[in-house]
Structure formats: C-alpha cells, structure tokens
Design a protein around this motif. Structure first.
Motif, PDB file in Angstrom:
ATOM      1  N   SER A   1     -15.881  42.863 -13.056  1.00 33.79           N
ATOM      2  CA  SER A   1     -15.287  41.567 -13.397  1.00 33.79           C
ATOM      3  C   SER A   1     -14.812  40.888 -12.126  1.00 33.79           C
ATOM      4  N   LYS A   2     -15.144  39.607 -12.003  1.00 37.90           N
ATOM      5  CA  LYS A   2     -14.747  38.800 -10.836  1.00 37.90           C
ATOM      6  C   LYS A   2     -14.066  37.555 -11.382  1.00 37.90           C
ATOM      7  N   LEU A   3     -12.741  37.484 -11.211  1.00 36.43           N
ATOM      8  CA  LEU A   3     -11.944  36.427 -11.822  1.00 36.43           C
ATOM      9  C   LEU A   3     -11.771  35.255 -10.868  1.00 36.43           C
ATOM     10  N   PHE A   4     -12.224  34.056 -11.304  1.00 36.52           N
ATOM     11  CA  PHE A   4     -12.042  32.852 -10.509  1.00 36.52           C
ATOM     12  C   PHE A   4     -10.574  32.433 -10.522  1.00 36.52           C
ATOM     13  N   VAL A   5     -10.069  32.052  -9.344  1.00 35.88           N
ATOM     14  CA  VAL A   5      -8.690  31.599  -9.211  1.00 35.88           C
ATOM     15  C   VAL A   5      -8.706  30.271  -8.460  1.00 35.88           C
ATOM     16  N   PRO A   6      -8.420  29.150  -9.128  1.00 38.53           N
ATOM     17  CA  PRO A   6      -8.437  27.851  -8.441  1.00 38.53           C
ATOM     18  C   PRO A   6      -7.302  27.751  -7.427  1.00 38.53           C
ATOM     19  N   CYS A   7      -7.629  27.418  -6.199  1.00 31.25           N
ATOM     20  CA  CYS A   7      -6.604  27.339  -5.154  1.00 31.25           C
ATOM     21  C   CYS A   7      -5.716  26.113  -5.300  1.00 31.25           C
ATOM     22  N   SER A   8      -6.046  25.236  -6.256  1.00 31.01           N
ATOM     23  CA  SER A   8      -5.170  24.110  -6.571  1.00 31.01           C
ATOM     24  C   SER A   8      -4.037  24.539  -7.495  1.00 31.01           C
TER      25      SER A   8
END
Length: 277
Positions: free
Chosen positions: A3-10
């Motif tokens: 699993s690779k969880l996207f994390v918005p840097c905004s």
C-alpha cells in the motif's frame, strides 16, 4: 509496498495521520494536489516534515512525487530533496527515456540517493514504457496513472477490460528490464468494491501493491497484496528443486504439477521481491 498512501503537501495536518496509518509507504504529493500558488509553501512544509524525528525513526518508505520535468516547479522540487530522508522520487508525466535519464543525472548532481519511480500516464508514456523502464539504473519501476491516461483518450475507467489492457502493457514494459510495476489510485472513495477489483486484477498480473488516496483503502490493499502464502510456497519449491537437483532432475513434481527452470526462477523472484534473496 503493498500500500502506498498519497499525502497532499497542501494539507500538512494529514502528515502525522498518514505516518500513523498501516500503509507500507507514504507518497507526499507536490504535483496535482497542490495549487500553483501554494507550491513553494507546500515544498517548505514537506522539507520540515521529512527532517522530523518522527520520519527519521519510521520504517515506512518515503516517496515524494515532484512536479514534471517541463514544469516551472521541477528544479526547486528536486533541489529541496537533497540531504533529506527520501527513498524514492516519483516522476510524473515522463514521455521518453531521455527525459528520465536527464532527471536521474540531475538527482546524482544534487546528491539525492533515492530511487526513481516513473509514472506512465500518457499515450506516449505507454508507447515508450520499456525504454523508460530501462533508461537508467535508478529506475526501480513504473507507476500506473490511469486517471490521466484514460481521461485523455475518453476511455471508461470503470471497465476492467480497459484497465487490464493498460496494466498488462505497463507490466510487460517494466518486466522487460526486470523492474517492478506499481498500480495506481482508484478515485471513487464510495466504491470500495471497485478499488478491490482493480487491486485483485493488478495482483494477478504481478503487481506488488496499489496506491491509496485514503487510509480506508490501505487495509484492502494490504490484504489483497499480502504475499505471505506466496513466499512460503516459493521456499518449498526451491527446497524441492534442490532435492531434485541432487538426483539429476531438471523437472520435478511439486504440489501435483510439473515444475522446471521457469518455476524455479519465478520462486527466486518472489523471494527477491520479499527481501529474502
């Protein structure tokens, strides 16, 4: 990386929550999820976070999706990663092996020791996939980007026949150079069954994991891509192959089926991907 969880840097309020999740890897996004006017501030927040004790002591893989090579933000994104704890740089919208080599050279010049995960999300990327996979030793694999790819072509994302065609093409391109292929994100948070269906399809094609855009998807990905049974079977097959070899047999019966050199190679590859060989 099951699993690779996207994390918005905004959204820096998500950083600690993502780190506390069960995701194997975190993919901090400086590209699509960050408005142009917030790029510099988001980049600064990410740098501060990657220097934190929480990140430095974490066993999770840290990935950063930078902006595309042609964008005005690329150079600053890459420069900011020098000296940070980054396991992999995710390059979006790569269209040629030459572009990938250019990025790899710039990473070396900046002293960034991370691997390079290259997004395949355009028709040109599909046609150049094998060349991109083998463009430079830093390339660890190809990342599927179906949202951009299908939208540009008017393809129905919910039809698994179309998904299979894209995943198969990218898997073959990655496999030509011994690279991995990683499945992309499923955008509909209200349809866990769609996420699971894509994940199971990807697993059947030899993908080791899937991208997630919400922590609720992580549990599904970890379940679908759990390779514990595959690893145990691979160990048993290699033991059987060694025993057959002492008798001078290149082919042997294993779990009721004939096994030979390709099966042995596949078992070794399974252990390699699991970090055991």
């Amino acid at each position: 990386m099951r699993s690779k969880l996207f994390v918005p840097c905004s959204r820096p309020e998500f950083f600690a929550k993502a780190l506390a999740s069960d995701a194997d890897a975190l993919s901090f996004d400086l590209e699509d999820s960050v408005p142009d006017g917030d790029k510099a501030a988001a980049r600064a927040r990410l740098v501060e976070w990657l220097r934190s004790d929480a990140v430095l002591s974490s066993a999770k893989r840290m990935i950063v999706r930078i902006n595309a090579l042609e964008s005005p933000f690329f150079a600053d994104d890459l420069a900011a990663l020098a000296g940070l704890r980054v396991d992999c740089v995710n390059l979006p919208k790569a269209g040629s092996p030459a572009a990938v080599r250019m990025v790899a050279v710039q990473m070396e010049s900046a002293g960034i020791a991370a691997g390079l995960l290259v997004n395949i999300e355009t028709p040109r990327g599909i046609s150049q996939g094998a060349g991109i996979a083998g463009a430079h030793p830093r390339v660890i694999g190809l990342q599927v980007g179906l949202n951009d790819l299908f939208a540009s072509l008017g393809v129905d994302r919910h039809d698994l026949r179309h998904v299979h065609a894209a995943l198969w093409s990218i898997r073959l391109a990655a496999g030509e150079h011994g690279r991995l292929a990683f499945d992309g994100a499923w955008p509909d948070l209200a349809a866990d069954d769609g996420f699971r269906a894509e994940a199971e399809l990807a697993r059947s094609l030899g993908y080791p994991g899937k991208s997630c855009i919400h922590p609720r998807q992580v549990a599904i990905a970890n379940e679908v891509f759990d390779r514990g049974g595959d690893v145990a079977r691979a160990r048993r097959l290699l033991e059987a192959a060694a025993e057959a070899g002492t008798r001078g047999h290149g082919a042997f019966l294993f779990d009721g089926a004939m096994a030979d050199a390709p099966a042995v190679a596949a078992a070794r590859d399974t252990l390699r991907r699991a970090g055991e060989a």
